[in-house]
Design a protein around this motif. Structure first.
Motif, PDB file in Angstrom:
ATOM      1  N   GLU A 112      22.058  45.265 -18.161  1.00  0.00           N
ATOM      2  CA  GLU A 112      23.185  45.681 -18.992  1.00  0.00           C
ATOM      3  C   GLU A 112      24.465  45.126 -18.392  1.00  0.00           C
ATOM      4  OE1 GLU A 112      23.476  49.890 -19.563  1.00  0.00           O
ATOM      5  OE2 GLU A 112      21.364  50.077 -20.105  1.00  0.00           O
ATOM      6  N   LEU A 113      25.323  44.612 -19.261  1.00  0.00           N
ATOM      7  CA  LEU A 113      26.611  44.077 -18.839  1.00  0.00           C
ATOM      8  C   LEU A 113      27.668  44.626 -19.782  1.00  0.00           C
ATOM      9  CD1 LEU A 113      27.975  42.123 -16.839  1.00  0.00           C
ATOM     10  CD2 LEU A 113      27.662  40.325 -18.534  1.00  0.00           C
ATOM     11  N   LEU A 114      28.709  45.206 -19.222  1.00  0.00           N
ATOM     12  CA  LEU A 114      29.782  45.819 -20.006  1.00  0.00           C
ATOM     13  C   LEU A 114      29.242  46.864 -20.981  1.00  0.00           C
ATOM     14  CD1 LEU A 114      31.770  42.552 -20.773  1.00  0.00           C
ATOM     15  CD2 LEU A 114      32.340  44.273 -19.054  1.00  0.00           C
ATOM     16  N   GLY A 115      28.205  47.571 -20.555  1.00  0.00           N
ATOM     17  CA  GLY A 115      27.620  48.639 -21.363  1.00  0.00           C
ATOM     18  C   GLY A 115      26.692  48.185 -22.469  1.00  0.00           C
ATOM     19  N   THR A 132      37.933  44.325  -8.691  1.00  0.00           N
ATOM     20  CA  THR A 132      37.133  44.865  -9.789  1.00  0.00           C
ATOM     21  C   THR A 132      36.024  43.884 -10.152  1.00  0.00           C
ATOM     22  OG1 THR A 132      38.618  43.912 -11.436  1.00  0.00           O
ATOM     23  CG2 THR A 132      39.094  46.167 -10.697  1.00  0.00           C
ATOM     24  N   ALA A 133      35.172  44.311 -11.079  1.00  0.00           N
ATOM     25  CA  ALA A 133      34.057  43.459 -11.510  1.00  0.00           C
ATOM     26  C   ALA A 133      33.645  43.834 -12.923  1.00  0.00           C
ATOM     27  CB  ALA A 133      32.871  43.634 -10.565  1.00  0.00           C
ATOM     28  N   SER A 134      32.843  42.991 -13.523  1.00  0.00           N
ATOM     29  CA  SER A 134      32.237  43.328 -14.812  1.00  0.00           C
ATOM     30  C   SER A 134      31.199  44.415 -14.535  1.00  0.00           C
ATOM     31  CB  SER A 134      31.507  42.125 -15.412  1.00  0.00           C
ATOM     32  OG  SER A 134      32.341  41.005 -15.485  1.00  0.00           O
ATOM     33  N   PRO A 135      31.340  45.594 -15.142  1.00  0.00           N
ATOM     34  CA  PRO A 135      30.350  46.637 -14.868  1.00  0.00           C
ATOM     35  C   PRO A 135      28.955  46.195 -15.333  1.00  0.00           C
ATOM     36  CG  PRO A 135      31.940  47.367 -16.527  1.00  0.00           C
ATOM     37  CD  PRO A 135      32.341  46.012 -16.102  1.00  0.00           C
ATOM     38  N   VAL A 150      20.127  48.785  -9.647  1.00  0.00           N
ATOM     39  CA  VAL A 150      21.317  48.309  -8.944  1.00  0.00           C
ATOM     40  C   VAL A 150      22.473  48.398  -9.936  1.00  0.00           C
ATOM     41  CG1 VAL A 150      22.402  46.364  -7.770  1.00  0.00           C
ATOM     42  CG2 VAL A 150      19.949  46.748  -7.521  1.00  0.00           C
ATOM     43  N   PHE A 151      23.565  49.023  -9.502  1.00  0.00           N
ATOM     44  CA  PHE A 151      24.744  49.191 -10.339  1.00  0.00           C
ATOM     45  C   PHE A 151      25.924  48.462  -9.705  1.00  0.00           C
ATOM     46  CE2 PHE A 151      22.136  52.976 -10.696  1.00  0.00           C
ATOM     47  CZ  PHE A 151      21.993  53.102 -12.076  1.00  0.00           C
ATOM     48  N   VAL A 152      26.713  47.789 -10.523  1.00  0.00           N
ATOM     49  CA  VAL A 152      27.975  47.217 -10.077  1.00  0.00           C
ATOM     50  C   VAL A 152      29.063  47.978 -10.819  1.00  0.00           C
ATOM     51  CG1 VAL A 152      29.435  45.166  -9.982  1.00  0.00           C
ATOM     52  CG2 VAL A 152      26.967  44.945  -9.659  1.00  0.00           C
ATOM     53  N   ALA A 153      29.874  48.689 -10.066  1.00  0.00           N
ATOM     54  CA  ALA A 153      30.950  49.499 -10.668  1.00  0.00           C
ATOM     55  C   ALA A 153      32.104  48.582 -11.051  1.00  0.00           C
ATOM     56  CB  ALA A 153      31.417  50.563  -9.684  1.00  0.00           C
ATOM     57  N   GLY A 154      32.600  48.754 -12.264  1.00  0.00           N
ATOM     58  CA  GLY A 154      33.686  47.906 -12.739  1.00  0.00           C
ATOM     59  C   GLY A 154      35.013  48.208 -12.050  1.00  0.00           C
ATOM     60  N   ALA A 155      35.292  49.469 -11.801  1.00  0.00           N
ATOM     61  CA  ALA A 155      36.600  49.862 -11.292  1.00  0.00           C
ATOM     62  C   ALA A 155      36.865  49.376  -9.864  1.00  0.00           C
ATOM     63  CB  ALA A 155      36.735  51.381 -11.333  1.00  0.00           C
ATOM     64  N   GLY A 157      34.279  47.334  -8.068  1.00  0.00           N
ATOM     65  CA  GLY A 157      33.398  46.221  -7.721  1.00  0.00           C
ATOM     66  C   GLY A 157      32.303  46.595  -6.743  1.00  0.00           C
ATOM     67  N   GLY A 158      32.163  47.884  -6.462  1.00  0.00           N
ATOM     68  CA  GLY A 158      31.142  48.335  -5.512  1.00  0.00           C
ATOM     69  C   GLY A 158      29.727  48.145  -6.053  1.00  0.00           C
ATOM     70  N   VAL A 159      28.790  47.973  -5.151  1.00  0.00           N
ATOM     71  CA  VAL A 159      27.375  47.790  -5.499  1.00  0.00           C
ATOM     72  C   VAL A 159      26.613  49.008  -5.010  1.00  0.00           C
ATOM     73  CG1 VAL A 159      25.380  46.298  -5.231  1.00  0.00           C
ATOM     74  CG2 VAL A 159      27.660  45.304  -5.239  1.00  0.00           C
ATOM     75  N   TYR A 160      25.893  49.646  -5.926  1.00  0.00           N
ATOM     76  CA  TYR A 160      25.179  50.877  -5.595  1.00  0.00           C
ATOM     77  C   TYR A 160      23.719  50.754  -6.004  1.00  0.00           C
ATOM     78  CZ  TYR A 160      30.012  52.322  -5.453  1.00  0.00           C
ATOM     79  OH  TYR A 160      31.347  52.392  -5.171  1.00  0.00           O
ATOM     80  N   VAL A 161      22.836  51.346  -5.219  1.00  0.00           N
ATOM     81  CA  VAL A 161      21.395  51.284  -5.458  1.00  0.00           C
ATOM     82  C   VAL A 161      20.870  52.684  -5.654  1.00  0.00           C
ATOM     83  CG1 VAL A 161      19.175  50.578  -4.491  1.00  0.00           C
ATOM     84  CG2 VAL A 161      21.212  49.219  -4.029  1.00  0.00           C
ATOM     85  N   ARG A 162      19.972  52.820  -6.638  1.00  0.00           N
ATOM     86  CA  ARG A 162      19.326  54.114  -6.875  1.00  0.00           C
ATOM     87  C   ARG A 162      17.860  53.876  -7.135  1.00  0.00           C
ATOM     88  NH1 ARG A 162      19.786  57.687 -12.123  1.00  0.00           N
ATOM     89  NH2 ARG A 162      19.261  55.664 -12.891  1.00  0.00           N
TER      90      ARG A 162
END
Length: 162
Positions: A112-115, A132-135, A150-155, A157-162
């Motif tokens: 998913e990119l930009l929702g 920032t980054a493209s969510p 793997v999530f890239v937060a738009g606000a 640019g952080g990278v998170y794993v779940r």
């Protein structure tokens, strides 16, 4: 002058090595142990390949974030669903700065990119100089159907794993 008893050469020869029977018994024991442990080890290696894929993806995304902030130019992370390639491109997308490939036993699932769901063969996540980054959201799936997100937060640019 003292006399030493004569040594029996047959006794020395018999004590100098292992018999064929002893070697065969050891080989049988080792074969049984390997037959029991090998399936368990291969299962753990499968989980390790998924973990390695997530680690690679996270490190390239984090690198893109920091390079964008450092150079003042956008950097793009390209993820290919077809080939499993992960590429970090420079701001003008003309130069590949870093490239790696996901392990063979790990596939790219939902993207998913930009929702919005990405139905094409690749996804491009843009990291901007202001941090920032493209969510984006990405699912990696192992051969055993284990998965990690793997999530890239738009606000930020952080990278998170779940």
């Amino acid at each position: 002058m003292s006399k030493q008893p004569a040594k029996d050469s047959r006794y020395e020869r018999a004590q100098s090595g292992f018999t064929l029977l002893e070697l065969i018994v050891v080989m049988v024991i080792m074969s049984v142990v390997m037959a029991v442990l090998l399936p368990r080890l291969s299962g753990q290696l499968m989980g390790n390949s998924l973990q390695a894929a997530v680690s690679d993806l996270s490190s390239i995304a984090t690198s893109a974030r920091f390079r964008a902030a450092d150079t003042g130019k956008e950097h793009v992370l390209v993820i290919s669903r077809k080939t499993g390639d992960l590429k970090l491109l420079s701001g003008n997308r003309s130069k590949v700065l870093s490239s790696t490939q996901l392990p063979e036993k790990v596939a790219v699932g939902n993207m998913e990119l930009l929702g919005k769901t990405v139905s094409g063969p690749e996804m491009q996540i843009v990291f901007y100089p202001r941090g920032t980054a493209s969510p984006a959201r990405l699912k990696l799936v192992s051969e055993k159907r284990e998965s990690m997100h793997v999530f890239v937060a738009g606000a930020n640019g952080g990278v998170y794993v779940r």
